[in-house]
Design a protein around this motif. Structure first.
Motif, PDB file in Angstrom:
ATOM      1  N   PHE A  11      21.552  12.445  -3.660  1.00 54.10           N
ATOM      2  CA  PHE A  11      22.366  12.635  -4.859  1.00 54.10           C
ATOM      3  C   PHE A  11      21.716  12.013  -6.099  1.00 54.10           C
ATOM      4  N   TYR A  12      20.884  10.972  -5.905  1.00 52.70           N
ATOM      5  CA  TYR A  12      20.453  10.135  -7.024  1.00 52.70           C
ATOM      6  C   TYR A  12      19.038  10.413  -7.525  1.00 52.70           C
ATOM      7  N   VAL A  13      18.185  11.090  -6.735  1.00 54.54           N
ATOM      8  CA  VAL A  13      16.765  11.204  -7.092  1.00 54.54           C
ATOM      9  C   VAL A  13      16.503  12.428  -7.965  1.00 54.54           C
ATOM     10  N   TRP A  14      15.338  12.415  -8.633  1.00 54.52           N
ATOM     11  CA  TRP A  14      14.977  13.499  -9.559  1.00 54.52           C
ATOM     12  C   TRP A  14      13.547  13.954  -9.324  1.00 54.52           C
ATOM     13  N   GLN A  15      13.345  15.257  -9.406  1.00 60.36           N
ATOM     14  CA  GLN A  15      12.005  15.831  -9.387  1.00 60.36           C
ATOM     15  C   GLN A  15      11.525  15.985 -10.842  1.00 60.36           C
ATOM     16  N   LYS A  16      10.241  15.800 -11.046  1.00 58.13           N
ATOM     17  CA  LYS A  16       9.682  15.842 -12.404  1.00 58.13           C
ATOM     18  C   LYS A  16       9.960  17.185 -13.092  1.00 58.13           C
ATOM     19  N   ALA A  17       9.778  18.279 -12.365  1.00 61.21           N
ATOM     20  CA  ALA A  17       9.969  19.615 -12.957  1.00 61.21           C
ATOM     21  C   ALA A  17      11.415  19.805 -13.429  1.00 61.21           C
ATOM     22  N   THR A  18      12.367  19.273 -12.662  1.00 58.19           N
ATOM     23  CA  THR A  18      13.778  19.375 -13.055  1.00 58.19           C
ATOM     24  C   THR A  18      14.027  18.625 -14.360  1.00 58.19           C
ATOM     25  N   LEU A  19      13.451  17.441 -14.458  1.00 55.32           N
ATOM     26  CA  LEU A  19      13.638  16.636 -15.665  1.00 55.32           C
ATOM     27  C   LEU A  19      13.004  17.312 -16.879  1.00 55.32           C
ATOM     28  N   GLN A  20      11.818  17.898 -16.673  1.00 53.96           N
ATOM     29  CA  GLN A  20      11.154  18.596 -17.784  1.00 53.96           C
ATOM     30  C   GLN A  20      12.006  19.758 -18.292  1.00 53.96           C
ATOM     31  N   GLU A  21      12.616  20.471 -17.355  1.00 54.87           N
ATOM     32  CA  GLU A  21      13.439  21.620 -17.720  1.00 54.87           C
ATOM     33  C   GLU A  21      14.700  21.184 -18.464  1.00 54.87           C
ATOM     34  N   LEU A  22      15.292  20.059 -18.041  1.00 55.27           N
ATOM     35  CA  LEU A  22      16.544  19.598 -18.637  1.00 55.27           C
ATOM     36  C   LEU A  22      16.335  18.939 -20.004  1.00 55.27           C
ATOM     37  N   LEU A  23      15.238  18.195 -20.134  1.00 58.99           N
ATOM     38  CA  LEU A  23      15.056  17.360 -21.327  1.00 58.99           C
ATOM     39  C   LEU A  23      14.141  17.963 -22.374  1.00 58.99           C
ATOM     40  N   LYS A  24      13.409  18.982 -21.975  1.00 57.27           N
ATOM     41  CA  LYS A  24      12.559  19.757 -22.893  1.00 57.27           C
ATOM     42  C   LYS A  24      11.650  18.853 -23.728  1.00 57.27           C
ATOM     43  N   GLU A  25      11.738  18.957 -25.067  1.00 55.80           N
ATOM     44  CA  GLU A  25      10.778  18.235 -25.920  1.00 55.80           C
ATOM     45  C   GLU A  25      10.957  16.718 -25.853  1.00 55.80           C
ATOM     46  N   ASP A  26      12.086  16.247 -25.318  1.00 55.96           N
ATOM     47  CA  ASP A  26      12.304  14.796 -25.187  1.00 55.96           C
ATOM     48  C   ASP A  26      11.730  14.228 -23.889  1.00 55.96           C
ATOM     49  N   PHE A  27      11.149  15.075 -23.054  1.00 59.11           N
ATOM     50  CA  PHE A  27      10.731  14.613 -21.721  1.00 59.11           C
ATOM     51  C   PHE A  27       9.732  13.451 -21.797  1.00 59.11           C
ATOM     52  N   GLU A  28       8.750  13.518 -22.690  1.00 61.03           N
ATOM     53  CA  GLU A  28       7.721  12.474 -22.746  1.00 61.03           C
ATOM     54  C   GLU A  28       8.333  11.119 -23.103  1.00 61.03           C
ATOM     55  N   LEU A  29       9.222  11.120 -24.087  1.00 60.77           N
ATOM     56  CA  LEU A  29       9.870   9.861 -24.468  1.00 60.77           C
ATOM     57  C   LEU A  29      10.787   9.368 -23.348  1.00 60.77           C
ATOM     58  N   PHE A  30      11.523  10.286 -22.729  1.00 63.68           N
ATOM     59  CA  PHE A  30      12.364   9.949 -21.571  1.00 63.68           C
ATOM     60  C   PHE A  30      11.508   9.311 -20.474  1.00 63.68           C
ATOM     61  N   SER A  31      10.337   9.890 -20.235  1.00 67.81           N
ATOM     62  CA  SER A  31       9.438   9.391 -19.184  1.00 67.81           C
ATOM     63  C   SER A  31       8.994   7.968 -19.470  1.00 67.81           C
ATOM     64  N   GLU A  32       8.839   7.657 -20.746  1.00 66.61           N
ATOM     65  CA  GLU A  32       8.427   6.310 -21.110  1.00 66.61           C
ATOM     66  C   GLU A  32       9.560   5.315 -20.881  1.00 66.61           C
ATOM     67  N   VAL A  33      10.777   5.747 -21.182  1.00 61.69           N
ATOM     68  CA  VAL A  33      11.929   4.865 -20.975  1.00 61.69           C
ATOM     69  C   VAL A  33      12.198   4.660 -19.488  1.00 61.69           C
ATOM     70  N   PHE A  34      12.201   5.752 -18.712  1.00 52.58           N
ATOM     71  CA  PHE A  34      12.634   5.698 -17.313  1.00 52.58           C
ATOM     72  C   PHE A  34      11.496   5.849 -16.299  1.00 52.58           C
ATOM     73  N   ASN A  35      10.257   5.744 -16.768  1.00 51.31           N
ATOM     74  CA  ASN A  35       9.088   5.658 -15.888  1.00 51.31           C
ATOM     75  C   ASN A  35       8.960   6.823 -14.906  1.00 51.31           C
ATOM     76  N   ILE A  36       8.838   8.028 -15.467  1.00 50.66           N
ATOM     77  CA  ILE A  36       8.491   9.173 -14.618  1.00 50.66           C
ATOM     78  C   ILE A  36       6.967   9.150 -14.501  1.00 50.66           C
ATOM     79  N   ASN A  37       6.530   8.172 -13.719  1.00 50.68           N
ATOM     80  CA  ASN A  37       5.109   7.867 -13.526  1.00 50.68           C
ATOM     81  C   ASN A  37       4.974   7.088 -12.217  1.00 50.68           C
ATOM     82  N   ASP A  38       3.842   6.478 -11.996  1.00 50.16           N
ATOM     83  CA  ASP A  38       3.625   5.760 -10.730  1.00 50.16           C
ATOM     84  C   ASP A  38       4.636   4.631 -10.526  1.00 50.16           C
TER      85      ASP A  38
END
Length: 674
Positions: free
Chosen positions: A327-354
């Motif tokens: 219920f709680y996890v996220w795939q990167k592609a899903t987040l990119q689709e939902l957040l669109k142009e904000d995805f990079e900044l979102f990734s920095e806040v919530f660490n969609i990285n290693d």
């Protein structure tokens, strides 16, 4: 036949369709074992336990396993949250036998309930082999098994015995200094918490450390608690989208939780963050409180104002299979689709990285920088970033609501309701949101109406209008604590009188004069194979430590010297035994309440509630508060009310200063001069 369909416990109902002939824990099941002279399997777990589900699927749903269990054993399934006394006694047995414990907890016992073998999770073939060997031994050489059971029973009884200390330990605060120095060596100064994994939150540890650091002006301790609460709030232990904490993290950085959300954790953590917010005014702590209480109100509240127990760790994934954390996890592609142009900044806040990656392409949201740092790096204002973060969380919340939710344990336990009631009270003190007080009062009424019987005893559980288990000490201690909290914010003395009545019931039915402690079960209950005294603080404070503090507070309100004497004796019994303070942190909070810095404040007059609100919003853990807007017969307040004037009485060591009418002057007097 399997009899669990007749039960109300969600955990037992999960096993109602197993081919195993399960029975519930009751006198009939135990009597049947004696009549048939059959060994007993006592299998203990709870609804949000991941490995309990695994063992059920592998073994208890299997026909071959069921055939072995049904042929030779009386099979009893126990919800540990409903029968904590049973769980505690058999956990001691397994810890003696194996050196460790946990759930599922599986015991094989003689027909009289004395254990002969036990462990936690068993694989299918191992479980069958164990059962066949034990059955063969009981058939061919029962004397050997009985001899072992007698030795083990003596061991369980020996570690259950508590002897009253004849010492009159002087409770001086300096005695804590070596314990704190020792404790500091285990601090994780990078991520907070203790320097080990898995990491449990242990809220009462940080309640004590926060207060001790505050009272001793120890900036190192205060910084450490602030670091711990900040890193816990960053996720993934904390669900930033929906609020609420999971039970623990499997790693050092509070990232990957064991995903179940338990009521008792969240109730205590709200109280902890409320205290920390009073001291720091950290907006992150306020956000945690508000999100968590919103989650509790939305997901864990019964229509009759009771609080449910838990959300499971497991939920259905896209393939409709139960999976931990789905219920709680996220795939990167899903987040990119939902957040669109904000995805990079979102990734920095919530660490969609290693740093935020878990496994199988899944990410668990976690911060490792403050929003202020990220705003500076990205040349945007903090208010703009905060606004974006709220919008992102709303988008993800709405998306996540489309998923299959984790299973709900919808029973209400009295003790955990008391803890959550106190959480709402403490949040009201810190944030002054009147809806929190309303919820707390509604829950208190729920407890009185549904869980306090006309015979004077509390009941432990509630579901579908039914309560079936006599209350344990933890039910009384946390309800009393919650009622005292309600008095502190309402000055309605009925809450103190209710607390006093429940305390007297405990002294009559739980207190053991020989040990100086309260037993976990009432003397009206069927005796188990050994008595259980809960004295070590764990993820929930020990019921005896909470009772000791309740007795001290009530001794002040009611001028009851016996209450004070019992509380002091309990503390003197414990203090010499403390080697590692994390297992006794709630006792140490009571220790501080007996300390030379503790005071009482009585506010009497028509503006009493206004000034109590101003007092409650400050972090004053060394102050016990009382007051009245009218003449009061409460012993601590008697003859202190005057018409047309609000008076403040500061008291210490049973002596009160001359009353003052200037709140600012009194506030300055109550502060520490470090």
């Amino acid at each position: 036949m399997n009899e669990l369909a007749q039960e109300t416990s969600p955990y037992l109902l999960q096993h109602a369709n197993n081919p195993v002939n399960w029975k519930a824990w009751n006198t009939n099941s135990l009597s049947e074992a004696k009549e048939k002279n059959q060994l007993v399997i006592i299998s203990i777990g709870y609804s949000a336990c991941h490995w309990c589900h695994v063992m059920e699927h592998e073994s208890f749903e299997d026909e071959a396993v069921a055939q072995t269990m049904n042929a030779h054993f009386i099979n009893i399934k126990v919800d540990r949250e409903e029968h904590q006394n049973v769980d505690a006694v058999y956990m001691k047995a397994v810890q003696i036998m194996t050196g460790h414990g946990g759930w599922p907890l599986n015991i094989i016992a003689l027909p009289d309930g004395r254990p002969v073998y036990g462990g936690t999770y068993f694989r299918k073939e191992e479980w069958i082999n164990v059962l066949e060997q034990l059955q063969e031994l009981y058939k061919t050489n029962p004397e050997k098994m009985i001899e072992y059971a007698e030795k083990l029973h003596k061991g369980i009884a020996a570690i259950s015995i508590i002897k009253k200390q004849k010492t009159n330990t002087v409770l001086e605060q300096k005695a804590l200094e070596p314990l704190i120095l020792k404790w500091k060596k285990s601090f994780d100064l990078e991520f907070g918490g203790m320097a080990r994994a898995p990491k449990f939150m242990m809220p009462n540890n940080y309640q004590f450390l926060l207060r001790y650091g505050f009272q001793t002006n120890d900036s190192e301790l205060l910084d450490f608690v602030n670091l711990t609460l900040t890193k816990m709030a960053y996720g993934g232990l904390f669900d930033t989208i929906d609020g609420g904490f999971s039970r623990y993290s499997v790693d050092m950085k509070w990232h990957i939780p064991h995903f179940e959300k338990m009521l008792y954790d969240n109730g205590q953590l709200v109280s902890l963050y409320a205290d920390a917010y009073k001291l720091t005014k950290n907006p992150l702590f306020k956000e945690v409180i508000e999100k968590t209480l919103s989650f509790i109100s939305r997901e864990l509240t019964d229509e009759s104002n009771g609080f449910y127990c838990a959300l499971d760790a497991d939920s259905l994934n896209e393939k409709q299979h139960l999976e931990e954390g789905a219920f709680y996890v996220w795939q990167k592609a899903t987040l990119q689709e939902l957040l669109k142009e904000d995805f990079e900044l979102f990734s920095e806040v919530f660490n969609i990285n290693d740093f935020g990656f878990w496994e199988h392409g899944n990410y668990v949201l976690i911060q490792n920088k403050s929003l202020e740092e990220i705003a500076v790096l990205n040349k945007i204002t903090i208010s703009e970033l905060e606004s974006k973060k709220k919008a992102w969380e709303t988008i993800l919340f709405l998306e996540r609501e489309k998923r299959s939710k984790p299973r709900l344990d919808d029973k209400c336990l009295t003790s955990w309701n008391g803890i959550m009631l106190k959480g709402f009270v403490d949040a009201f003190k810190a944030l002054k949101d009147k809806s929190y007080l309303t919820i707390a009062l509604n829950n208190a009424d729920f407890i009185i109406k549904n869980l306090w019987s006309s015979d004077g005893n509390l009941l432990h559980n509630y579901k579908n209008g039914k309560s079936s288990i006599n209350g344990y000490l933890e039910d009384y201690c946390f309800v009393i604590d919650g009622f005292i909290g309600l008095y502190e914010v309402t000055f309605d003395e009925k809450w103190l009188h209710n607390a006093n009545q429940l305390t007297d019931y405990c002294l009559e039915h739980f207190f053991d004069e020989n040990s100086g402690f309260f037993t976990f079960s009432s003397n009206l209950d069927e005796a188990l194979i050994a008595e259980h005294y809960e004295t070590e603080d764990n993820v929930i404070p020990a019921s005896n430590s909470v009772m000791a503090n309740n007795l001290l507070l009530l001794s002040i309100y009611f001028h009851n010297s016996y209450y004070e004497k019992v509380a002091l004796q309990m503390l003197q019994n414990i203090i010499p035994k403390i080697d590692y303070p994390s297992a006794y942190s709630n006792w140490l909070l009571t220790f501080l309440n007996f300390g030379e810095q503790n005071k009482e404040l009585a506010i009497c007059g028509e503006d009493a509630l206004k000034f109590s609100s101003l007092s409650n919003e400050k972090y004053l853990p060394h102050i016990i508060l009382a007051g009245s807007e009218t003449e009061s017969n409460l012993p601590f307040l008697k003859n202190r009310f005057k018409n047309d004037e609000t008076l403040f009485y500061v008291c210490q060591n049973k002596t009160c200063d001359v009353p003052k009418n200037n709140f600012e002057e009194v506030s300055n007097e109550l502060k520490f001069s470090h």
